[in-house]
Scaffold this active site. Structure first.
Site, PDB file in Angstrom:
ATOM      1  N   ASN A  11      44.502  59.250  65.914  1.00 32.70           N
ATOM      2  CA  ASN A  11      44.171  60.464  65.972  1.00 32.70           C
ATOM      3  C   ASN A  11      41.731  60.104  65.929  1.00 32.70           C
ATOM      4  OD1 ASN A  11      42.287  62.751  66.543  1.00 32.70           O
ATOM      5  ND2 ASN A  11      43.163  63.747  64.464  1.00 32.70           N
ATOM      6  N   ARG A  93      46.768  62.252  69.115  1.00 33.61           N
ATOM      7  CA  ARG A  93      46.202  63.379  69.350  1.00 33.61           C
ATOM      8  C   ARG A  93      45.200  63.557  70.562  1.00 33.61           C
ATOM      9  NH1 ARG A  93      40.786  65.905  66.425  1.00 33.61           N
ATOM     10  NH2 ARG A  93      40.770  67.803  67.636  1.00 33.61           N
ATOM     11  N   HIS A 181      41.462  72.610  69.248  1.00 31.42           N
ATOM     12  CA  HIS A 181      42.007  72.985  67.289  1.00 31.42           C
ATOM     13  C   HIS A 181      43.802  73.632  68.016  1.00 31.42           C
ATOM     14  CE1 HIS A 181      37.409  72.915  65.842  1.00 31.42           C
ATOM     15  NE2 HIS A 181      38.171  71.525  66.228  1.00 31.42           N
ATOM     16  N   GLY A 210      35.510  73.694  60.027  1.00 29.19           N
ATOM     17  CA  GLY A 210      35.270  73.074  59.502  1.00 29.19           C
ATOM     18  C   GLY A 210      33.628  71.900  60.270  1.00 29.19           C
ATOM     19  N   GLY A 212      33.494  70.174  62.930  1.00 26.10           N
ATOM     20  CA  GLY A 212      33.807  71.631  64.426  1.00 26.10           C
ATOM     21  C   GLY A 212      34.237  72.840  63.986  1.00 26.10           C
ATOM     22  N   ARG A 241      26.866  70.855  66.538  1.00 25.77           N
ATOM     23  CA  ARG A 241      26.601  72.014  67.959  1.00 25.77           C
ATOM     24  C   ARG A 241      25.650  72.853  67.783  1.00 25.77           C
ATOM     25  NH1 ARG A 241      32.838  70.243  68.502  1.00 25.77           N
ATOM     26  NH2 ARG A 241      32.889  68.648  66.846  1.00 25.77           N
ATOM     27  N   ASP A 283      26.515  69.056  56.441  1.00 25.05           N
ATOM     28  CA  ASP A 283      27.341  69.378  55.835  1.00 25.05           C
ATOM     29  C   ASP A 283      27.484  70.477  54.879  1.00 25.05           C
ATOM     30  OD1 ASP A 283      29.605  66.696  54.210  1.00 25.05           O
ATOM     31  OD2 ASP A 283      28.952  68.946  53.296  1.00 25.05           O
ATOM     32  N   GLY A 328      38.022  72.214  56.576  1.00 23.21           N
ATOM     33  CA  GLY A 328      37.184  71.795  55.193  1.00 23.21           C
ATOM     34  C   GLY A 328      36.698  73.152  54.837  1.00 23.21           C
ATOM     35  N   GLU A 379      46.402  68.135  60.676  1.00 27.44           N
ATOM     36  CA  GLU A 379      46.985  68.228  62.618  1.00 27.44           C
ATOM     37  C   GLU A 379      47.826  67.410  62.766  1.00 27.44           C
ATOM     38  OE1 GLU A 379      42.638  67.588  63.173  1.00 27.44           O
ATOM     39  OE2 GLU A 379      42.557  69.062  64.861  1.00 27.44           O
TER      40      GLU A 379
HETATM   41  P1  AMP Z   1      36.846  69.512  58.181  1.00 27.02           P
HETATM   42  O1  AMP Z   1      35.247  68.756  59.744  1.00 27.02           O
HETATM   43  O2  AMP Z   1      37.416  70.178  58.237  1.00 27.02           O
HETATM   44  O3  AMP Z   1      36.802  67.750  57.315  1.00 27.02           O
HETATM   45  O4  AMP Z   1      35.102  69.820  57.603  1.00 27.02           O
HETATM   46  C1  AMP Z   1      34.027  69.120  56.350  1.00 27.02           C
HETATM   47  C2  AMP Z   1      33.196  70.366  56.481  1.00 27.02           C
HETATM   48  O5  AMP Z   1      34.247  70.856  55.157  1.00 27.02           O
HETATM   49  C3  AMP Z   1      31.979  69.964  55.857  1.00 27.02           C
HETATM   50  O6  AMP Z   1      30.964  70.595  56.665  1.00 27.02           O
HETATM   51  C4  AMP Z   1      32.068  69.979  54.557  1.00 27.02           C
HETATM   52  O7  AMP Z   1      30.972  69.754  54.040  1.00 27.02           O
HETATM   53  C5  AMP Z   1      33.044  71.157  53.906  1.00 27.02           C
HETATM   54  N1  AMP Z   1      33.408  71.600  52.520  1.00 27.02           N
HETATM   55  C6  AMP Z   1      34.654  70.493  52.238  1.00 27.02           C
HETATM   56  N2  AMP Z   1      35.060  71.003  50.772  1.00 27.02           N
HETATM   57  C7  AMP Z   1      34.299  71.772  50.407  1.00 27.02           C
HETATM   58  C8  AMP Z   1      33.407  71.774  49.828  1.00 27.02           C
HETATM   59  N3  AMP Z   1      33.828  71.969  48.671  1.00 27.02           N
HETATM   60  N4  AMP Z   1      33.122  72.819  49.576  1.00 27.02           N
HETATM   61  C9  AMP Z   1      32.289  73.737  50.371  1.00 27.02           C
HETATM   62  N5  AMP Z   1      32.246  73.098  52.301  1.00 27.02           N
HETATM   63  C10 AMP Z   1      32.824  72.212  51.978  1.00 27.02           C
END
Ligand code: AMP
Length: 394
Positions: A11, A93, A181, A210, A212, A241, A283, A328, A379
């Protein structure tokens, strides 16, 4: 006894390639996974086994590795860790399948050429997705490769949901809504179909939240509408974004600030969203920990946009039976889920605070008219599943 084969998944993103290797049998378990990140900057390879134990780590000098060389490094690692066990197929992917690729497809020279022709539709992602396919075709041409598309799940949308109000000529040349997605949505719907078939057939809004982020309206297990459109910058506000933006803003930026396509792309994709509004971080964890008013405002806008778009998708569906949180933020942040749910009270959604805090699968109350769920997405395992199916059928 012959050695059991396996399925390898890649990916590739703009600066990273994630990989995962599974047993080849149906729903076979994960053997190891990892990623090369910092490609072009400070390349760093990490791999762990299924229990999270580190099995490899390597660093390179800045600029020492492009996507092709990173793929070669992953192949090299795979040879070492698999110790003679054969890879039966590689699954990838691929962000864009255009209108032609509505299902996972075995890659040959013709398919690769057709996918390269879609680069103008996803210039930031498609070339990176294709680089590992090319590198593997060169290194091990006898092993089949399967492309799995982020757009394919949305090809079921009605024609109206795929069109912009543009002259027909532009629609015909491919300027239309595709949605992304898709592998994540497909995985979630597959899980629901197995565990809760009646729910999977109902009117759902799935929230992939997440770095994205997008929403997808699903009926009878099929995509009906989504918040992402021609590109993955449309719809919800994301980590960096903008999400949906009045196109007039782009004209203003060009005329008033003399910004060219490159500068606008950087603004839309990398400087905006949670990062741009907060001025602190993209984040969610960092923003939740911050006491700054700007961090609160960025989260409030993130949530507001989700709630507004849920309203829009509810209209496209003609009503909602359930809302699913994933990725996330959706899987790990009870506060975002509670805030989105509070904005959806008008739909008849009532969240159970304790279930939400504990992160249970069902987080709505038993009497809630609209149910709410947490379904972790995966994914890579969806790509592995498709890759097995395609090679079994060919
Ligand atoms: P992903 O792109 O699916 O890996 O998601 C990343 C996002 O999930 C980032 O903004 C992370 O800060 C958020 N994230 C991951 N764990 C937590 C958590 N325990 N509490 C709040 N946000 C989180």
């Amino acid at each position: 006894m012959p050695q059991q084969g396996c399925i390898a998944v890649l990916n590739a993103g703009s600066s990273s390639i994630k990989f995962a290797v599974y047993e080849a049998e149906r729903d076979g378990p994960l053997l190891f996974h990892g990623q090369v990140e910092g490609i072009g900057v400070a390349p760093h390879l990490k791999a762990t086994d299924a229990d999270g134990k580190s099995v490899a780590e390597q660093r390179w000098d800045a600029g020492a590795l492009d996507h092709h060389a990173a793929t070669d490094a992953i192949l090299e690692l795979g040879r070492k860790l698999l110790a003679g066990r054969p890879v039966l197929a590689f699954g990838h992917r691929v962000v864009h399948g255009g209108t032609a690729f509505a299902a996972p497809t075995r890659v040959d020279a013709g398919v690769l050429k057709a996918l390269a022709e879609l680069v103008p539709l996803a210039p930031l992602h498609q070339p990176h997705n294709l680089a590992p396919i090319e590198a593997i075709a060169r290194a091990v041409p006898h092993i089949p490769q399967v492309a799995c598309f982020d757009t394919a799940f949305h090809r079921s949308q009605p024609a109206l949901a795929q069109e912009f109000g543009l002259p027909r000529k532009l629609t015909a040349e491919g300027v239309r809504r595709y949605g992304f997605h898709g592998l994540s949505y497909d995985f979630i719907l597959t899980q629901l179909g197995e565990a809760m078939p009646a729910l999977a057939r109902s009117r759902l809004i799935v929230a992939h939240l997440g770095n994205g982020a997008s929403l997808c309206a699903v009926r009878d297990g099929k995509s009906v509408a989504s918040t992402m459109g021609f590109t993955a910058v449309d719809g919800l506000m994301m980590g960096t974004r903008t999400g949906a933006l009045d196109p007039g803003v782009l004209l203003y930026l060009m005329e008033r600030h003399g910004m060219d396509a490159h500068a606008i792309e950087d603004l839309l994709y990398r400087q905006s969203g949670l990062l741009g509004v907060s001025g602190i971080s993209s984040d969610m964890r960092a923003l939740r920990q911050s006491s700054a008013a700007e961090a609160r405002e960025a989260i409030a806008l993130f949530v507001y946009r989700i709630v507004r778009e849920i309203g829009s998708l509810a209209a496209a569906l003609g009503g909602v039976d359930g809302i699913v949180f994933s990725a996330g933020i959706g899987e790990n942040d009870p506060r975002t889920r509670a805030e989105v749910a509070a904005g959806c009270r008008w739909l008849g959604l009532e969240i159970d605070e304790e279930r939400n805090r504990r992160g249970e699968t069902r987080i709505s109350t038993d009497r809630s008219a609209v149910s709410a769920w947490i379904i972790p997405t995966d994914e890579e395992s969806m790509i592995a599943r498709y890759t097995r199916q395609v090679i079994a059928g060919s």
